[in-house]
Design an enzyme around this catalytic site. Structure first.
Site, PDB file in Angstrom:
ATOM      1  N   CYS A  67       0.821  -1.209   0.000  1.00  0.00           N
ATOM      2  CA  CYS A  67       0.000   0.000   0.000  1.00  0.00           C
ATOM      3  C   CYS A  67       0.859   1.266   0.000  1.00  0.00           C
ATOM      4  O   CYS A  67       0.400   2.336  -0.406  1.00  0.00           O
ATOM      5  CB  CYS A  67      -0.939   0.009   1.202  1.00  0.00           C
ATOM      6  SG  CYS A  67      -0.096  -0.103   2.791  1.00  0.00           S
ATOM      7  N   ASN A  68       2.111   1.154   0.443  1.00  0.00           N
ATOM      8  CA  ASN A  68       2.971   2.335   0.546  1.00  0.00           C
ATOM      9  C   ASN A  68       4.075   2.396  -0.500  1.00  0.00           C
ATOM     10  O   ASN A  68       4.800   3.392  -0.569  1.00  0.00           O
ATOM     11  CB  ASN A  68       3.613   2.413   1.938  1.00  0.00           C
ATOM     12  CG  ASN A  68       2.642   2.920   2.980  1.00  0.00           C
ATOM     13  OD1 ASN A  68       1.821   3.784   2.691  1.00  0.00           O
ATOM     14  ND2 ASN A  68       2.711   2.375   4.176  1.00  0.00           N
TER      15      ASN A  68
ATOM     16  N   SER B 154       9.953   2.704   6.321  1.00  0.00           N
ATOM     17  CA  SER B 154       8.496   2.548   6.390  1.00  0.00           C
ATOM     18  C   SER B 154       7.832   3.796   6.954  1.00  0.00           C
ATOM     19  O   SER B 154       8.453   4.581   7.684  1.00  0.00           O
ATOM     20  CB  SER B 154       8.128   1.346   7.258  1.00  0.00           C
ATOM     21  OG  SER B 154       8.540   0.151   6.649  1.00  0.00           O
TER      22      SER B 154
ATOM     23  N   SER C  93     -18.209   1.297  19.757  1.00  0.00           N
ATOM     24  CA  SER C  93     -18.206   0.149  18.852  1.00  0.00           C
ATOM     25  C   SER C  93     -17.424   0.423  17.569  1.00  0.00           C
ATOM     26  O   SER C  93     -17.468  -0.360  16.631  1.00  0.00           O
ATOM     27  CB  SER C  93     -19.645  -0.234  18.483  1.00  0.00           C
ATOM     28  OG  SER C  93     -20.320   0.886  17.928  1.00  0.00           O
ATOM     29  N   GLY C  94     -16.701   1.547  17.532  1.00  0.00           N
ATOM     30  CA  GLY C  94     -15.926   1.903  16.348  1.00  0.00           C
ATOM     31  C   GLY C  94     -14.550   1.256  16.329  1.00  0.00           C
ATOM     32  O   GLY C  94     -14.275   0.299  17.064  1.00  0.00           O
TER      33      GLY C  94
END
Length: 414
Positions: free
Chosen positions: A49-50, A105, A185-186
């Site tokens: 993704c990077n 990274s 709940s997140g």
């Protein structure tokens, strides 16, 4: 024989560009085949993704330039010139070592990239586009990264506020054997539940303003109990720990609605705050909030940066050995040709002498050993000197000279 790198990463390319410059397995195979058309038979694609980066072994500068055109040709709808990075030689190897160790990274020192590099090499091997040089360089980078992970433990300095919060809870009051209430709940609440599951709590109860959202948590964490949000204060009175992580603009735990009757520890992971700061005045209550956790996270980041500098020294040390091996391997073909010529001379001389003399089986073996040892002794010092050559231009000149002196090309050797 040189090592090269090109590609894009998060430092120069935004997410919308990185999303569009991503290699599927099919695209990797296509890239390998196009590179092979340039004469580059060893290459590896690292696509995450990077970053979408390519590492390869090449002989001529024209091939390195051609690899850039091949890369851009994989994404013809984009103009990638301003985003592309490219390095060669020791700089390219040093970059791969740092990438594999997590020193390049977005999250400094993270471990996931190590496995991704290994998987990238495995794919190249499986498809037949890796060889001795690429295998050795990547293997050395992985070994170096594992050494850093073992000695420095950079990734063990947590940066996640949720993780730091749970660790801090355990230091303050101990989590094992305790009754815990989680409000929310997140994503943050889910992470808190994940980290809590590593401890042997007596029970974990969860609630959310939206009851159905809370019930979904039970799909991932089957051991938890779900209660309506309105019953949170009644349950709180039975708990030792309360964690709140909601996106609410209002307090979820108010001091005027709850009076602690036993020691209780609050962990507030929300911004804006969920838990009334008035609990700080309560003798029975301990409040841990984001301010304290952010300080720990920042200190851990500074510690990661310090350890990363030490890691850089480990990379430099490992890189010297790999670079020495690569420089010596450039002369392998010339050395193999010399040794092949030596074996041919030994065999010709042995066959001639064996025909002229009546030798026993023991004498035949001895003769062959003596002939071989004599010629190897003659070649030993020249081979050592060839391996000591450090400048690529010198190596190429010596290879041409050896080929000319021993007429390898004329005889079809080497």
């Amino acid at each position: 024989m040189r090592f090269g790198f090109l590609g894009i990463n998060y430092k120069k390319a935004q997410l919308d560009i990185r999303d569009r410059v991503s290699f599927t397995d099919t695209m990797k195979l296509d890239f390998f085949q196009r590179a092979e058309g340039l004469g580059v038979s060893q290459s590896m694609v690292l696509s995450t993704c990077n970053r979408s980066e390519v590492y390869f072994v090449y002989e001529k500068e024209e091939q390195a330039k051609g690899m850039g055109r091949v890369y851009e040709g994989m994404f013809p709808e984009l103009n990638l010139k301003e985003y592309l990075n490219n390095l060669s030689g020791q700089e390219a190897m040093a970059y791969l070592f740092r990438v594999t160790a997590g020193l390049e990274s977005l999250v400094l020192g993270e471990d996931q990239i190590l496995g991704q590099v290994q998987e990238a090499l495995d794919y190249s091997k499986t498809m037949g586009f890796s060889g001795k040089e690429l295998n050795r360089i990547v293997r050395d980078a992985v070994t170096c990264a594992k050494r850093m992970k073992s000695e420095l433990k950079i990734s063990e300095k947590p940066l996640s506020v949720s993780y730091i919060g749970i660790r801090q809870l355990d230091r303050v009051c101990g989590i094992a054997g305790k009754r815990v209430l989680v409000i929310g709940s997140g994503k943050t609440a889910t992470l808190a539940l994940k980290y809590l599951s590593e401890y042997e709590t007596e029970s974990i109860t969860a609630c959310s303003r939206t009851y159905m959202h809370a019930k979904r948590l039970k799909e991932e964490f089957s051991q938890i109990h779900i209660i309506p949000y309105e019953e949170r204060y009644q349950r709180m009175a039975q708990c030792h720990i309360v964690i709140s992580a909601t996106a609410s603009p209002h307090l979820t735990v108010r001091r005027d609605a709850f009076k602690p009757r036993q020691p209780i520890t609050f962990l507030d992971l929300a911004s804006p705050r969920d838990i009334d700061t008035e609990f700080d005045r309560e003798l029975q209550a301990t409040l841990i909030n984001l301010d304290a956790l952010q300080e720990i996270a920042e200190e851990n980041w500074r510690e990661r940066e310090r350890l990363a500098k030490e890691g850089g020294k480990i990379v430099e040390e490992a890189l010297k050995e790999t670079d020495m091996w690569l420089r010596q391997s450039r002369m392998d073909s010339a050395i193999e040709s010399l040794q092949h010529r030596c074996s041919g001379i030994v065999e010709d001389s042995y066959q001639y002498l064996n025909r002229k003399m009546e030798l026993s089986l023991r004498e035949q073996k001895l003769l062959k050993k003596v002939l071989h040892a004599s010629l190897q002794r003659l070649l030993r010092e020249p081979i050592k000197e060839l391996k000591r050559l450090g400048i690529e231009q010198e190596q190429e000149e010596y290879k041409r000279l050896i080929e000319q002196l021993f007429q390898f090309e004329k005889d079809g050797q080497g």
